[in-house]
Design a protein around this motif. Sequence first.
Motif, short mmCIF file in Angstrom:
data_model
loop_
_atom_site.label_atom_id
_atom_site.label_comp_id
_atom_site.label_asym_id
_atom_site.label_seq_id
_atom_site.Cartn_x
_atom_site.Cartn_y
_atom_site.Cartn_z
N SER A 152 0.83 -1.20 0.00
CA SER A 152 0.00 0.00 0.00
C SER A 152 0.86 1.26 0.00
N ARG A 178 2.19 1.84 -3.27
CA ARG A 178 1.12 2.06 -4.25
C ARG A 178 1.24 1.15 -5.47
N GLN A 208 -1.88 -3.14 -8.79
CA GLN A 208 -2.76 -4.30 -8.81
C GLN A 208 -2.28 -5.34 -7.80
N THR A 248 -7.64 -4.53 2.39
CA THR A 248 -7.17 -3.74 1.25
C THR A 248 -8.03 -2.49 1.05
N ALA A 249 -9.31 -2.58 1.36
CA ALA A 249 -10.17 -1.39 1.27
C ALA A 249 -9.73 -0.34 2.28
N GLY A 299 -6.66 1.36 1.10
CA GLY A 299 -6.81 2.15 -0.12
C GLY A 299 -6.32 1.45 -1.37
N LYS A 324 -7.17 -0.37 -4.46
CA LYS A 324 -8.44 -0.40 -5.18
C LYS A 324 -8.63 -1.63 -6.05
N ARG A 325 -7.53 -2.19 -6.56
CA ARG A 325 -7.64 -3.32 -7.49
C ARG A 325 -7.08 -4.57 -6.82
N THR A 326 -7.97 -5.41 -6.32
CA THR A 326 -7.57 -6.62 -5.62
C THR A 326 -8.35 -7.81 -6.17
#
Length: 431
Positions: free
Chosen positions: A136, A139, A142, A171-172, A175, A177-179
């Motif tokens: 995270s 950043r 994916q 993961t939410a 932050g 976003k693509r998991t």
Amino acid sequence: MTTTLLRIATAGSVDDGKSTLVGRLLHDAKAILADSLDDIARTSAERGFGGETPALDLALVTDGLRAEREQGITIDVAYRYFSTANRSFILADCPGHVQYTRNTVTGASTADAAIVLVDARHGVLEQTRRHLGVLSLLRVPQLVVAVNKMDLVDWKEQRFSEIETQILDITAELGIKRTAVIPVSALNGDNIVDASAHSDWYAGPTLLGLLEALEPERGQGTARLDVQYVIRPQGALAPGLDAEQYRDFRGYSGTLADGELSVGDTVQIISNGQPATSTIKSIRNSHGEVTTALAGEAVLVELTGEIDIARGDTIIAGEPEVPVRQIEANICVLSPNKITAGQLVLIKHGTKVARAKVQSLDHVINVVDFSRSAATELQLNDLARITVRSSAALAVDEYQNSRTAGSFLLIDPNSGATLAAGIIEAQNAAA
């Protein structure tokens, strides 16, 4: 059909089967040479892998160092290069041990996607949270979570759903976003390259199918060229240039980061001197003269006018930017040498190296829960927020806008050893 390069990092807790998964992925994708397979088969037999039914210990594909094999662990980042009919890959296999957090940062810093393994029996562990926290911070665009060893929980859909829900909640919160979450058995090859017959309740892609379909998020920012070399005429007349052109030619070479650069574009030059503007006169790559260059290409550009440009300067397209001297950054300590407030260092940003000072240690980051605490010194593997002041103006950007412009290294000025890697969170243009 995509043929672009995808950079992947892998991470997981100890004994989650990460090395086996990587080995299975390469084996089933037919990306292991015959002589390497023979070596793996021989070593597997020597260890008695598979018992009375000899089998390949695919973890050996990435544990290439003899010392690592003898210990049975992965202790460094192992890079592997492979291709399928649809795409080329660079895979960074990162260690799972907590004391090698720095290696995970190194492997994931340039990744377009990351694969994190979770043991279906144990679920999300503290080290899983640590890896998710690091990814995270970096950043990584994916995230793919492979719930491994599903065969050891009898491929129970309920167990997979429990872990999937927990992963998506974490993961939410971070932050990301693509998991994507995939049930797999690396040992048996289920859902790695081929779909598993044991998971008829799972309708998603296989691991390789997902990796082949991902579109990397890179090169979208402002075009910038960190000058690596200044090319002047030497020796015989260069092909395609007349004598006058040859005498006056001066080109600036480097790798284009972000965006695209075209002949006729207005650019700004950030150097130790006063900022200057110019226009792109010509662009050359390995194939010859072109009108446009894209992010990731090694290029040689020629500018209009006479401008004093040297290695370490930066050529930036678009609107003028204000170079900065002071930055706030998250860093990972890569050296056993401690870092303290007031310490004198060198900062390497792009191709520029300048003297700098660690102004303050703002806080240490616990990536398991993202809590913060004060610190008087930073040690190996610490993740922390610091403020650094450079003696020279730097053409930086925040990491969320550009991985290239938003990253740097801190170097020991006496030994030349790398102390830390950093990503820029904020900048201050004040002198």
